[in-house]
Scaffold this active site. Sequence first.
Site, PDB file in Angstrom:
ATOM      1  N   LYS A  28      37.793  37.188  49.082  1.00 13.86           N
ATOM      2  CA  LYS A  28      38.616  38.368  49.364  1.00 13.86           C
ATOM      3  C   LYS A  28      37.727  39.515  49.858  1.00 13.86           C
ATOM      4  O   LYS A  28      36.493  39.441  49.774  1.00 13.86           O
ATOM      5  CB  LYS A  28      39.376  38.746  48.089  1.00 13.86           C
ATOM      6  CG  LYS A  28      40.361  37.652  47.622  1.00 13.86           C
ATOM      7  CD  LYS A  28      40.982  38.040  46.282  1.00 13.86           C
ATOM      8  CE  LYS A  28      41.998  37.018  45.823  1.00 13.86           C
ATOM      9  NZ  LYS A  28      42.590  37.396  44.508  1.00 13.86           N
ATOM     10  N   TYR A  68      51.063  35.148  49.545  1.00 15.66           N
ATOM     11  CA  TYR A  68      51.377  35.573  48.180  1.00 15.66           C
ATOM     12  C   TYR A  68      52.885  35.687  47.946  1.00 15.66           C
ATOM     13  O   TYR A  68      53.323  36.522  47.148  1.00 15.66           O
ATOM     14  CB  TYR A  68      50.666  36.896  47.880  1.00 15.66           C
ATOM     15  CG  TYR A  68      49.163  36.726  47.711  1.00 15.66           C
ATOM     16  CD1 TYR A  68      48.643  36.047  46.603  1.00 15.66           C
ATOM     17  CD2 TYR A  68      48.267  37.222  48.655  1.00 15.66           C
ATOM     18  CE1 TYR A  68      47.276  35.878  46.445  1.00 15.66           C
ATOM     19  CE2 TYR A  68      46.893  37.056  48.502  1.00 15.66           C
ATOM     20  CZ  TYR A  68      46.408  36.386  47.394  1.00 15.66           C
ATOM     21  OH  TYR A  68      45.046  36.207  47.227  1.00 15.66           O
ATOM     22  N   PHE A  76      52.571  44.592  41.085  1.00 16.09           N
ATOM     23  CA  PHE A  76      51.250  44.746  41.695  1.00 16.09           C
ATOM     24  C   PHE A  76      51.213  44.302  43.156  1.00 16.09           C
ATOM     25  O   PHE A  76      50.174  44.414  43.805  1.00 16.09           O
ATOM     26  CB  PHE A  76      50.185  43.993  40.884  1.00 16.09           C
ATOM     27  CG  PHE A  76      50.379  42.496  40.798  1.00 16.09           C
ATOM     28  CD1 PHE A  76      49.994  41.658  41.838  1.00 16.09           C
ATOM     29  CD2 PHE A  76      50.953  41.921  39.667  1.00 16.09           C
ATOM     30  CE1 PHE A  76      50.173  40.288  41.757  1.00 16.09           C
ATOM     31  CE2 PHE A  76      51.138  40.537  39.578  1.00 16.09           C
ATOM     32  CZ  PHE A  76      50.742  39.727  40.635  1.00 16.09           C
ATOM     33  N   ARG A 104      39.402  25.465  40.919  1.00 13.26           N
ATOM     34  CA  ARG A 104      40.041  26.434  40.008  1.00 13.26           C
ATOM     35  C   ARG A 104      39.171  26.656  38.770  1.00 13.26           C
ATOM     36  O   ARG A 104      39.028  27.774  38.292  1.00 13.26           O
ATOM     37  CB  ARG A 104      41.436  25.942  39.578  1.00 13.26           C
ATOM     38  CG  ARG A 104      42.505  26.066  40.632  1.00 13.26           C
ATOM     39  CD  ARG A 104      42.930  27.496  40.933  1.00 13.26           C
ATOM     40  NE  ARG A 104      43.736  28.102  39.899  1.00 13.26           N
ATOM     41  CZ  ARG A 104      44.414  29.237  40.066  1.00 13.26           C
ATOM     42  NH1 ARG A 104      44.379  29.884  41.224  1.00 13.26           N
ATOM     43  NH2 ARG A 104      45.107  29.754  39.084  1.00 13.26           N
ATOM     44  N   THR A 110      42.270  34.353  36.184  1.00  8.32           N
ATOM     45  CA  THR A 110      42.612  35.440  37.112  1.00  8.32           C
ATOM     46  C   THR A 110      41.951  36.765  36.733  1.00  8.32           C
ATOM     47  O   THR A 110      41.441  37.476  37.595  1.00  8.32           O
ATOM     48  CB  THR A 110      44.152  35.613  37.158  1.00  8.32           C
ATOM     49  OG1 THR A 110      44.745  34.345  37.459  1.00  8.32           O
ATOM     50  CG2 THR A 110      44.563  36.628  38.207  1.00  8.32           C
ATOM     51  N   ARG A 121      34.450  34.246  38.837  1.00  7.32           N
ATOM     52  CA  ARG A 121      35.017  35.523  38.366  1.00  7.32           C
ATOM     53  C   ARG A 121      34.338  35.999  37.084  1.00  7.32           C
ATOM     54  O   ARG A 121      34.152  37.203  36.886  1.00  7.32           O
ATOM     55  CB  ARG A 121      36.533  35.376  38.175  1.00  7.32           C
ATOM     56  CG  ARG A 121      37.299  35.276  39.500  1.00  7.32           C
ATOM     57  CD  ARG A 121      38.726  34.840  39.264  1.00  7.32           C
ATOM     58  NE  ARG A 121      39.549  34.909  40.474  1.00  7.32           N
ATOM     59  CZ  ARG A 121      40.762  34.355  40.572  1.00  7.32           C
ATOM     60  NH1 ARG A 121      41.281  33.706  39.543  1.00  7.32           N
ATOM     61  NH2 ARG A 121      41.454  34.466  41.690  1.00  7.32           N
ATOM     62  N   ASN A 131      39.040  40.483  42.196  1.00  3.31           N
ATOM     63  CA  ASN A 131      38.477  39.291  41.548  1.00  3.31           C
ATOM     64  C   ASN A 131      37.803  38.294  42.513  1.00  3.31           C
ATOM     65  O   ASN A 131      37.700  37.102  42.229  1.00  3.31           O
ATOM     66  CB  ASN A 131      39.517  38.617  40.643  1.00  3.31           C
ATOM     67  CG  ASN A 131      40.757  38.183  41.396  1.00  3.31           C
ATOM     68  OD1 ASN A 131      40.824  38.299  42.619  1.00  3.31           O
ATOM     69  ND2 ASN A 131      41.743  37.667  40.677  1.00  3.31           N
ATOM     70  N   HIS A 134      40.100  33.705  46.021  1.00  4.20           N
ATOM     71  CA  HIS A 134      41.374  33.014  45.831  1.00  4.20           C
ATOM     72  C   HIS A 134      41.092  31.524  45.916  1.00  4.20           C
ATOM     73  O   HIS A 134      40.271  31.099  46.731  1.00  4.20           O
ATOM     74  CB  HIS A 134      42.369  33.399  46.934  1.00  4.20           C
ATOM     75  CG  HIS A 134      43.550  32.465  46.976  1.00  4.20           C
ATOM     76  ND1 HIS A 134      44.662  32.634  46.173  1.00  4.20           N
ATOM     77  CD2 HIS A 134      43.767  31.316  47.676  1.00  4.20           C
ATOM     78  CE1 HIS A 134      45.511  31.643  46.390  1.00  4.20           C
ATOM     79  NE2 HIS A 134      44.999  30.828  47.305  1.00  4.20           N
ATOM     80  N   GLU A 145      48.799  26.367  52.018  1.00 10.04           N
ATOM     81  CA  GLU A 145      47.871  27.439  52.384  1.00 10.04           C
ATOM     82  C   GLU A 145      46.930  27.010  53.517  1.00 10.04           C
ATOM     83  O   GLU A 145      46.609  27.801  54.393  1.00 10.04           O
ATOM     84  CB  GLU A 145      47.092  27.882  51.137  1.00 10.04           C
ATOM     85  CG  GLU A 145      48.002  28.592  50.133  1.00 10.04           C
ATOM     86  CD  GLU A 145      47.374  28.813  48.758  1.00 10.04           C
ATOM     87  OE1 GLU A 145      46.240  28.336  48.517  1.00 10.04           O
ATOM     88  OE2 GLU A 145      48.012  29.470  47.925  1.00 10.04           O
TER      89      GLU A 145
HETATM   90  P1  IDP Z   1      45.143  33.563  40.857  1.00  8.30           P
HETATM   91  O1  IDP Z   1      44.447  34.281  41.985  1.00  8.30           O
HETATM   92  O2  IDP Z   1      44.193  33.286  39.710  1.00  8.30           O
HETATM   93  O3  IDP Z   1      45.886  32.327  41.308  1.00  8.30           O
HETATM   94  P2  IDP Z   1      47.731  34.856  40.623  1.00  8.30           P
HETATM   95  O4  IDP Z   1      48.490  35.051  39.336  1.00  8.30           O
HETATM   96  O5  IDP Z   1      48.254  33.857  41.583  1.00  8.30           O
HETATM   97  O6  IDP Z   1      46.201  34.558  40.246  1.00  8.30           O
HETATM   98  O7  IDP Z   1      47.641  36.274  41.334  1.00  8.30           O
HETATM   99  C1  IDP Z   1      47.209  36.387  42.661  1.00  8.30           C
HETATM  100  C2  IDP Z   1      46.298  37.574  42.787  1.00  8.30           C
HETATM  101  O8  IDP Z   1      47.050  38.761  42.547  1.00  8.30           O
HETATM  102  C3  IDP Z   1      45.166  37.634  41.756  1.00  8.30           C
HETATM  103  O9  IDP Z   1      44.047  36.844  42.120  1.00  8.30           O
HETATM  104  C4  IDP Z   1      44.854  39.109  41.735  1.00  8.30           C
HETATM  105  O10 IDP Z   1      44.078  39.468  42.886  1.00  8.30           O
HETATM  106  C5  IDP Z   1      46.245  39.713  41.898  1.00  8.30           C
HETATM  107  N1  IDP Z   1      46.851  40.029  40.594  1.00  8.30           N
HETATM  108  C6  IDP Z   1      47.450  39.162  39.747  1.00  8.30           C
HETATM  109  N2  IDP Z   1      47.898  39.792  38.650  1.00  8.30           N
HETATM  110  C7  IDP Z   1      47.571  41.091  38.821  1.00  8.30           C
HETATM  111  C8  IDP Z   1      47.761  42.278  38.021  1.00  8.30           C
HETATM  112  O11 IDP Z   1      48.335  42.240  36.926  1.00  8.30           O
HETATM  113  N3  IDP Z   1      47.266  43.451  38.550  1.00  8.30           N
HETATM  114  C9  IDP Z   1      46.638  43.517  39.750  1.00  8.30           C
HETATM  115  N4  IDP Z   1      46.447  42.447  40.525  1.00  8.30           N
HETATM  116  C10 IDP Z   1      46.893  41.248  40.072  1.00  8.30           C
HETATM  117 MG    MG Z   2      47.600  32.091  42.457  1.00  9.84          MG
END
Ligand code: IDP
Ligand code: MG
Length: 168
Positions: A28, A68, A76, A104, A110, A121, A131, A134, A145
């Site tokens: 990212k 997304y 968010f 993963r 996350t 991470r 973070n 992705h 994707e």
């Molecule tokens: P992942 O990236 O581990 O698959 P997801 O739940 O799919 O996690 O969320 C996608 C992305 O959205 C996360 O990697 C993060 O950048 C962002 N994100 C998820 N939850 C939050 C939050 O509570 N606050 C801010 N950003 C979030």
């Molecule tokens: Mg995800």
Amino acid sequence: MDPCRTKSSRQGVNPVKSAADVTFVMIKPDGVQRGLIGEVISRLEKKGLKLVAAKLECIPEPRVIEQYAEHLEKPFFPSLRAYIMSGPCFLMVWEGRGAVAVVRRLVGTTNPTEADPGTIRGDLALDIGRNVVHASDSETSAEREIALHFRAEEVISYVRTDDAALYE
Ligand code: IDP
Ligand code: MG
């Protein structure tokens, strides 16, 4: 068995068997800005995964929304969209046995404050909204994707000389 196999027998090694063996990974904008492209690639390479597609790209908004889509209604989402569009991302496809699940685990949970040490991470980030990477969360997501971000001809199928040493 002769450990020094011939080139032609090595070319017969095909460790990739299913959709679970190919995954989409994206560094990212925070990871790109912090100079972490090499670090992330290095970790995946050292695991034994094979890079089969890569490009640096400012992802256009419609594709960010599609990427997304599952989070569209989340509070968010606007900040996530702005974050992903804040600069270039480094998009990749990685191949190897169980790549979707393996990557993963290497990426970690996350929220980086809870991610295990040793994960990308866990070692390289502190904020859920920054973070670094992705990675596809399932075979279905990976397929979707990869097709979203890459044309078929951008994904290169090739034999790497160490395939024979990586797999039994
Ligand atoms: P992942 O990236 O581990 O698959 P997801 O739940 O799919 O996690 O969320 C996608 C992305 O959205 C996360 O990697 C993060 O950048 C962002 N994100 C998820 N939850 C939050 C939050 O509570 N606050 C801010 N950003 C979030
Ligand atoms: Mg995800």
